[in-house]
Design a protein around this motif. Structure first.
Motif, PDB file in Angstrom:
ATOM      1  N   UNK A 160       0.852  -1.196   0.000  1.00  0.00           N
ATOM      2  CA  UNK A 160       0.000   0.000   0.000  1.00  0.00           C
ATOM      3  C   UNK A 160       0.885   1.242   0.000  1.00  0.00           C
ATOM      4  N   UNK A 161       1.994   1.170   0.718  1.00  0.00           N
ATOM      5  CA  UNK A 161       2.914   2.305   0.837  1.00  0.00           C
ATOM      6  C   UNK A 161       3.967   2.346  -0.265  1.00  0.00           C
ATOM      7  N   UNK A 162       4.367   1.177  -0.773  1.00  0.00           N
ATOM      8  CA  UNK A 162       5.418   1.082  -1.788  1.00  0.00           C
ATOM      9  C   UNK A 162       4.941   0.191  -2.942  1.00  0.00           C
ATOM     10  N   UNK A 163       3.987   0.670  -3.744  1.00  0.00           N
ATOM     11  CA  UNK A 163       3.369  -0.175  -4.774  1.00  0.00           C
ATOM     12  C   UNK A 163       4.287  -0.576  -5.931  1.00  0.00           C
ATOM     13  N   UNK A 164       5.398   0.090  -6.114  1.00  0.00           N
ATOM     14  CA  UNK A 164       6.289  -0.206  -7.236  1.00  0.00           C
ATOM     15  C   UNK A 164       7.356  -1.236  -6.892  1.00  0.00           C
ATOM     16  N   UNK A 165       7.521  -1.560  -5.625  1.00  0.00           N
ATOM     17  CA  UNK A 165       8.538  -2.519  -5.217  1.00  0.00           C
ATOM     18  C   UNK A 165       8.137  -3.936  -5.637  1.00  0.00           C
ATOM     19  N   UNK A 166       9.087  -4.845  -5.552  1.00  0.00           N
ATOM     20  CA  UNK A 166       8.853  -6.240  -5.941  1.00  0.00           C
ATOM     21  C   UNK A 166       9.361  -7.141  -4.821  1.00  0.00           C
ATOM     22  N   UNK A 167       8.559  -8.154  -4.494  1.00  0.00           N
ATOM     23  CA  UNK A 167       8.922  -9.148  -3.504  1.00  0.00           C
ATOM     24  C   UNK A 167       9.381 -10.408  -4.228  1.00  0.00           C
ATOM     25  N   UNK A 168      10.413 -11.045  -3.690  1.00  0.00           N
ATOM     26  CA  UNK A 168      10.905 -12.289  -4.272  1.00  0.00           C
ATOM     27  C   UNK A 168      11.011 -13.358  -3.199  1.00  0.00           C
ATOM     28  N   UNK A 169      10.386 -14.486  -3.471  1.00  0.00           N
ATOM     29  CA  UNK A 169      10.531 -15.691  -2.652  1.00  0.00           C
ATOM     30  C   UNK A 169      11.093 -16.743  -3.593  1.00  0.00           C
ATOM     31  N   UNK A 170      10.262 -17.621  -4.082  1.00  0.00           N
ATOM     32  CA  UNK A 170      10.664 -18.524  -5.160  1.00  0.00           C
ATOM     33  C   UNK A 170      10.381 -17.891  -6.516  1.00  0.00           C
ATOM     34  N   UNK A 171       9.478 -16.910  -6.537  1.00  0.00           N
ATOM     35  CA  UNK A 171       9.096 -16.167  -7.741  1.00  0.00           C
ATOM     36  C   UNK A 171       9.071 -14.684  -7.392  1.00  0.00           C
ATOM     37  N   UNK A 172       8.945 -13.852  -8.408  1.00  0.00           N
ATOM     38  CA  UNK A 172       8.793 -12.417  -8.191  1.00  0.00           C
ATOM     39  C   UNK A 172       7.309 -12.089  -8.079  1.00  0.00           C
ATOM     40  N   UNK A 173       6.958 -11.272  -7.084  1.00  0.00           N
ATOM     41  CA  UNK A 173       5.575 -10.894  -6.843  1.00  0.00           C
ATOM     42  C   UNK A 173       5.467  -9.369  -6.806  1.00  0.00           C
ATOM     43  N   UNK A 174       4.493  -8.859  -7.544  1.00  0.00           N
ATOM     44  CA  UNK A 174       4.208  -7.432  -7.535  1.00  0.00           C
ATOM     45  C   UNK A 174       3.063  -7.166  -6.552  1.00  0.00           C
ATOM     46  N   UNK A 175       2.720  -5.908  -6.425  1.00  0.00           N
ATOM     47  CA  UNK A 175       1.590  -5.541  -5.567  1.00  0.00           C
ATOM     48  C   UNK A 175       0.329  -6.247  -6.026  1.00  0.00           C
ATOM     49  N   UNK A 176       0.087  -6.290  -7.339  1.00  0.00           N
ATOM     50  CA  UNK A 176      -1.113  -6.949  -7.860  1.00  0.00           C
ATOM     51  C   UNK A 176      -1.157  -8.429  -7.477  1.00  0.00           C
ATOM     52  N   UNK A 177      -0.017  -9.101  -7.541  1.00  0.00           N
ATOM     53  CA  UNK A 177       0.040 -10.521  -7.167  1.00  0.00           C
ATOM     54  C   UNK A 177      -0.316 -10.711  -5.695  1.00  0.00           C
ATOM     55  N   UNK A 178       0.255  -9.879  -4.839  1.00  0.00           N
ATOM     56  CA  UNK A 178      -0.009  -9.981  -3.406  1.00  0.00           C
ATOM     57  C   UNK A 178      -1.475  -9.657  -3.120  1.00  0.00           C
TER      58      UNK A 178
END
Length: 162
Positions: free
Chosen positions: A123-141
């Motif tokens: 919500x605060x950083x919508x352009x960042x990307x999270x990575x676990x086994x795959x890359x996840x964007x805000x939309x994915x989360x």
């Protein structure tokens, strides 16, 4: 399955203000910063340990039981102000190599905590990307978070399948 997870930011450097925001997210989730240690000069940053406030009350109360702590009751993160060259990954949605600045240590069995954290974080950083086994964007989360009951193995699945 990956044991660590990371967050990447494109185009701007992180600051201690970003760390304060992350700490506040955990506080809002009823976690307290249990420890904060500075990393060495080469890495420039901090390692933080968070513990769920309810667990602390159980620990200090009369009803503490051995092994009552769930993995979702504690989490360790590494916050890097200056990423080294080895911290860079190619992020497809950003179309560039980007350093990660936040590393979650041992994310296994912390899927619930991480999903809640990421929902609030994006919500605060919508352009960042999270990575676990795959890359996840805000939309994915957002897709994972909105789907009930939530999938406990969401971090180990390709987000294109959500």
């Amino acid at each position: 399955m990956s044991e660590s997870a990371a967050i990447f930011r494109k185009g701007r450097y992180v600051t201690e203000k970003d760390l304060d925001i992350i700490i506040n997210i955990f506080k809002d989730m009823n976690f307290v910063a249990h420890g904060k240690s500075e990393l060495d000069e080469k890495d420039s940053g901090w390692v933080l340990s968070f513990i769920n406030d309810d667990w602390i009350k159980r620990w200090e109360g009369d009803y503490y039981q051995e092994n009552c702590m769930d993995d979702n009751d504690h989490i360790i993160i590494y916050f890097y102000k200056n990423a080294r060259g080895s911290f860079f990954e190619y992020i497809p949605s950003m179309k560039q190599y980007t350093p990660y600045y936040l590393l979650v240590d041992n994310m296994l069995r912390r899927e619930k905590t991480l999903l809640e954290f990421l929902h609030r974080y994006f919500i605060l950083f919508p352009e960042d990307v999270f990575w676990g086994d795959y890359f996840y964007t805000k939309d994915d989360i957002d897709k994972v978070y909105a789907k009930l009951p939530w999938n406990e193995t969401w971090m180990y699945e390709d987000p294109s399948t959500f």
